[in-house]
Design a protein around this motif. Structure first.
Motif, PDB file in Angstrom:
ATOM      1  N   GLN A   1       7.355 -55.093  61.287  1.00 54.41           N
ATOM      2  CA  GLN A   1       7.235 -55.039  59.827  1.00 54.41           C
ATOM      3  C   GLN A   1       7.773 -53.724  59.289  1.00 54.41           C
ATOM      4  N   GLU A   2       7.453 -52.626  59.967  1.00 57.34           N
ATOM      5  CA  GLU A   2       7.983 -51.333  59.539  1.00 57.34           C
ATOM      6  C   GLU A   2       9.504 -51.320  59.618  1.00 57.34           C
ATOM      7  N   TRP A   3      10.035 -51.898  60.681  1.00 61.04           N
ATOM      8  CA  TRP A   3      11.486 -51.942  60.847  1.00 61.04           C
ATOM      9  C   TRP A   3      12.127 -52.765  59.723  1.00 61.04           C
ATOM     10  N   ALA A   4      11.558 -53.918  59.448  1.00 60.82           N
ATOM     11  CA  ALA A   4      12.111 -54.775  58.394  1.00 60.82           C
ATOM     12  C   ALA A   4      12.047 -54.072  57.042  1.00 60.82           C
ATOM     13  N   ASP A   5      10.908 -53.453  56.727  1.00 64.68           N
ATOM     14  CA  ASP A   5      10.763 -52.752  55.453  1.00 64.68           C
ATOM     15  C   ASP A   5      11.821 -51.648  55.319  1.00 64.68           C
ATOM     16  N   ARG A   6      12.021 -50.906  56.405  1.00 62.55           N
ATOM     17  CA  ARG A   6      12.978 -49.803  56.383  1.00 62.55           C
ATOM     18  C   ARG A   6      14.401 -50.325  56.151  1.00 62.55           C
ATOM     19  N   LEU A   7      14.786 -51.340  56.897  1.00 61.42           N
ATOM     20  CA  LEU A   7      16.158 -51.861  56.792  1.00 61.42           C
ATOM     21  C   LEU A   7      16.413 -52.512  55.443  1.00 61.42           C
ATOM     22  N   VAL A   8      15.440 -53.260  54.934  1.00 61.56           N
ATOM     23  CA  VAL A   8      15.632 -53.938  53.659  1.00 61.56           C
ATOM     24  C   VAL A   8      15.830 -52.927  52.539  1.00 61.56           C
ATOM     25  N   GLU A   9      14.978 -51.923  52.481  1.00 61.22           N
ATOM     26  CA  GLU A   9      15.040 -50.970  51.368  1.00 61.22           C
ATOM     27  C   GLU A   9      16.180 -49.971  51.507  1.00 61.22           C
ATOM     28  N   ALA A  10      16.514 -49.592  52.733  1.00 63.90           N
ATOM     29  CA  ALA A  10      17.544 -48.561  52.923  1.00 63.90           C
ATOM     30  C   ALA A  10      18.944 -49.128  53.085  1.00 63.90           C
ATOM     31  N   GLU A  11      19.048 -50.397  53.507  1.00 70.69           N
ATOM     32  CA  GLU A  11      20.367 -50.945  53.817  1.00 70.69           C
ATOM     33  C   GLU A  11      20.700 -52.230  53.067  1.00 70.69           C
ATOM     34  N   TRP A  12      19.822 -53.239  53.160  1.00 66.95           N
ATOM     35  CA  TRP A  12      20.194 -54.562  52.668  1.00 66.95           C
ATOM     36  C   TRP A  12      20.185 -54.664  51.148  1.00 66.95           C
ATOM     37  N   LYS A  13      19.186 -54.122  50.492  1.00 64.93           N
ATOM     38  CA  LYS A  13      19.201 -54.154  49.026  1.00 64.93           C
ATOM     39  C   LYS A  13      20.275 -53.228  48.441  1.00 64.93           C
ATOM     40  N   PRO A  14      20.439 -52.015  48.977  1.00 68.09           N
ATOM     41  CA  PRO A  14      21.500 -51.152  48.435  1.00 68.09           C
ATOM     42  C   PRO A  14      22.902 -51.734  48.549  1.00 68.09           C
ATOM     43  N   VAL A  15      23.186 -52.509  49.599  1.00 73.39           N
ATOM     44  CA  VAL A  15      24.544 -53.038  49.743  1.00 73.39           C
ATOM     45  C   VAL A  15      24.872 -54.022  48.628  1.00 73.39           C
ATOM     46  N   LEU A  16      23.867 -54.644  48.049  1.00 68.83           N
ATOM     47  CA  LEU A  16      24.110 -55.535  46.915  1.00 68.83           C
ATOM     48  C   LEU A  16      24.675 -54.768  45.728  1.00 68.83           C
ATOM     49  N   ARG A  17      24.193 -53.537  45.544  1.00 71.82           N
ATOM     50  CA  ARG A  17      24.742 -52.693  44.473  1.00 71.82           C
ATOM     51  C   ARG A  17      26.141 -52.200  44.842  1.00 71.82           C
ATOM     52  N   THR A  18      26.344 -51.932  46.113  1.00 70.57           N
ATOM     53  CA  THR A  18      27.644 -51.451  46.575  1.00 70.57           C
ATOM     54  C   THR A  18      28.751 -52.447  46.267  1.00 70.57           C
ATOM     55  N   ILE A  19      28.456 -53.742  46.406  1.00 67.07           N
ATOM     56  CA  ILE A  19      29.477 -54.782  46.202  1.00 67.07           C
ATOM     57  C   ILE A  19      29.336 -55.483  44.854  1.00 67.07           C
ATOM     58  N   ASP A  20      28.454 -54.970  43.993  1.00 61.91           N
ATOM     59  CA  ASP A  20      28.256 -55.514  42.643  1.00 61.91           C
ATOM     60  C   ASP A  20      27.795 -56.963  42.634  1.00 61.91           C
ATOM     61  N   ALA A  21      26.870 -57.299  43.509  1.00 65.10           N
ATOM     62  CA  ALA A  21      26.327 -58.659  43.535  1.00 65.10           C
ATOM     63  C   ALA A  21      25.275 -58.808  42.442  1.00 65.10           C
ATOM     64  N   LEU A  22      25.335 -59.944  41.745  1.00 63.23           N
ATOM     65  CA  LEU A  22      24.432 -60.204  40.624  1.00 63.23           C
ATOM     66  C   LEU A  22      23.468 -61.326  41.009  1.00 63.23           C
ATOM     67  N   ASN A  23      22.716 -61.129  42.092  1.00 62.19           N
ATOM     68  CA  ASN A  23      21.796 -62.165  42.557  1.00 62.19           C
ATOM     69  C   ASN A  23      20.558 -62.245  41.668  1.00 62.19           C
ATOM     70  N   ASP A  24      20.002 -63.452  41.578  1.00 58.58           N
ATOM     71  CA  ASP A  24      18.809 -63.668  40.751  1.00 58.58           C
ATOM     72  C   ASP A  24      17.518 -63.395  41.507  1.00 58.58           C
TER      73      ASP A  24
END
Length: 554
Positions: A84-107
């Motif tokens: 759970q700690e690993w997932a939380d870390r990766l989601v917040e530090a990597e997976w959500k930020p990449v959406l901003r990097t590529i300008d994704a407009l997900n709902d």
């Protein structure tokens, strides 16, 4: 939530559909940070959903992360933290930020460790268990942790080098493990004939045709019942009636497409969303996970009596050095390595145009550099700079009234109309590369129009300027520049789903926000006709849309 008995429907696919255009990406494993292969899928989803929004449709775009399973567990253990700690870390530090990097407009962004997902998954499998679709048994066979899948012997390759004498997964190139477990099984074999009927009666269900043929061939070989629980580790959704087992990660993950939009919820707002969005319009997936989505997923829904998605579209792989993009093989490239140099618009444009969507494609720094310079900087960007600069120079930055149109203006508007029609049809086929190519005919035609009409020479003709040297409204020069500005307006609308930042700057330069409203709200169909920008609209040159760059250092 709707309770549709799929046994009464033709192959289960003709169920009542939601009113929204609902598109999903796969949910991505959090065993590592995202690379451009993941971003490729998400950008494709974003381009298609932005396009549908500009058709004035109700749209829902879902992406997220798959956080259960043995692969995630082992990665977390290797890093000395809980899964759970690993997932939380990766989601917040990597997976959500990449959406901003590529300008994704997900709902929405679904995580399979969220309560809204896990409780609804348990309700779904309890229902299948109550219906007799799940039973206890034992299984032994070769298992690929990377795929999170038991493999058939015919799926495996003979290992070479350090894996000499072992059987390896053809996707990950690593040895499989022999597992023997007491499990619960889903009666998937009972759905083989109904699945084949689905593929026959609804060829749109699996796309492209090569993917559909692969799936048909696989199912015709015969289906086995699917092992859907694991008892050798505990990182997963607990089986409600037997807490010694956790649910097989794919049976858990596939359900995200429904749980995220309100399946099983008591909340009236979520029930309304589920009715509006389900069944999904398109699941975008990589071809390596096609069978999960085109075989297991529809069988699960048939067993539950729920309507099936309209289309599962399997795109190809991104290749680097001839191999599939992979962190484990050191061929994974982070999206920011490209966007930091070229920008997000160039990233999106390149991967959507350079690769035929549905097939494999190779990435190279040389190719993206060449296309950036030739197509974006010299082609589209220079066109915008030339037109806005000439309006500024000759008409003080105020769009003049045009004079009578000639055959040249009529012909350019016809190019715009054909570009819209061809791009619309390509988007409906999910041929994103063809849609961009169709739009680009207007870029090329407008550049050619200016070359042939030579407004810089027309400006020197008698009667085209007044005593102070300013352009005369209604003259030939005004007609040429207004026509070119209208072509740019059309291009801003049509290319906005692909390059939102550059087209937003162009929209501002054309002064269109004040007269026509927000770019994202412009109907695609409106790009087919010229004459929308009123005389007097303030046009400014602004900064270059695609500035010249030094060769990237990689």
């Amino acid at each position: 939530m709707p309770d549709v008995d799929s046994s009464s429907l033709p192959a289960g696919a003709a169920a009542p559909s939601g009113t929204a255009f609902y598109l999903t990406t796969p949910i991505y494993y959090v065993n590592d940070a995202p690379h451009i292969g993941h971003a490729y899928t998400t950008v494709a989803a974003d381009v298609v959903t932005r396009w549908h929004r500009q058709r004035q449709e109700d749209v829902w775009f879902l992406t997220g992360t798959d956080e259960h399973g043995q692969k995630v567990l082992r990665t977390a253990e290797a890093n000395g933290v809980s899964p759970q700690e690993w997932a939380d870390r990766l989601v917040e530090a990597e997976w959500k930020p990449v959406l901003r990097t590529i300008d994704a407009l997900n709902d929405d962004f679904i995580r399979t460790t969220q309560e809204r997902h896990t409780t609804r998954v348990q309700a779904f499998i309890s229902d299948l268990h109550d219906k007799g679709e799940i039973y206890a048994g034992s299984y032994e066979g070769p298992y690929c942790v990377g795929c999170e899948e038991y493999k058939l012997p015919g799926d495996l390759l003979d290992g070479t080098g350090e894996y000499e004498g072992e059987k390896v997964c053809p996707i990950h190139g690593k040895p499989v493990e022999m597992l023997a477990e007491q499990n619960y099984f889903f009666r998937m074999s009972a759905y083989a004939e109904r699945l084949l009927a689905l593929y026959e009666e609804h060829p749109e269900f699996v796309q492209p045709a090569s993917a559909r043929n692969e799936v048909i061939g696989f199912v015709k070989q015969g289906l086995q019942d699917l092992s859907i629980s694991r008892s050798t580790f505990d990182w997963g959704v607990p089986i409600p009636w037997d807490d010694k087992h956790v649910l097989y990660v794919w049976f858990d993950a596939l359900l995200n497409y429904m749980t995220a939009v309100g399946y099983g919820s008591d909340d009236p707002a979520e029930q309304e969303r589920f009715a509006r969005t389900w069944p999904a319009s398109v699941h975008l997936v990589g071809k390596d996970i096609l069978r999960f989505h085109a075989v297991i997923w529809p069988a699960m829904l048939m067993a539950a009596g729920l309507p099936l998605p309209t289309t599962v579209f399997a795109h190809g792989w991104l290749l680097v050095g001839g191999e599939k993009m992979s962190k484990s093989k050191l061929t994974g490239i982070a999206p920011a390595q490209i966007t930091d140099h070229f920008g997000s618009d160039a990233f999106r444009y390149y991967f959507m145009r350079a690769i035929a969507f549905g097939g494999d494609g190779s990435f190279s720094w040389e190719d993206i550099s060449s296309r950036y310079q030739a197509e974006l900087a010299n082609g589209f960007g220079n066109l915008a700079s030339r037109v806005t600069a000439m309006i500024g120079k000759n008409f003080g930055g105020s769009l003049p009234a045009a004079g009578a149109a000639t055959d040249a203006e009529v012909a350019l508007e016809a190019v715009a109309a054909k570009a819209v029609a061809d791009a619309e049809a390509a988007i409906d086929r999910l041929a994103i590369h063809e849609a961009i190519s169709a739009v680009w005919t207007l870029v090329d035609a407008t550049n050619l129009y200016l070359t042939e009409q030579e407004p810089w020479k027309v400006a020197k003709l008698p009667g085209e300027t007044d005593a102070e040297g300013a352009g005369v409204p209604g003259g030939r020069l005004a007609t040429i520049l207004v026509t070119a500005a209208e072509a740019l307006r059309s291009l801003a609308v049509l290319l906005h789903p692909v390059m939102p930042q550059a087209t937003g700057k162009l929209w501002d330069a054309l002064g269109a926000e004040a007269t026509l409203g927000a770019l994202g709200a412009q109907p695609v169909a409106g790009a087919a006709s010229f004459g929308a920008l009123p005389a007097g609209t303030v046009v400014t040159k602004g900064a270059s849309l695609f500035p010249r760059l030094e060769d990237p250092t990689v």
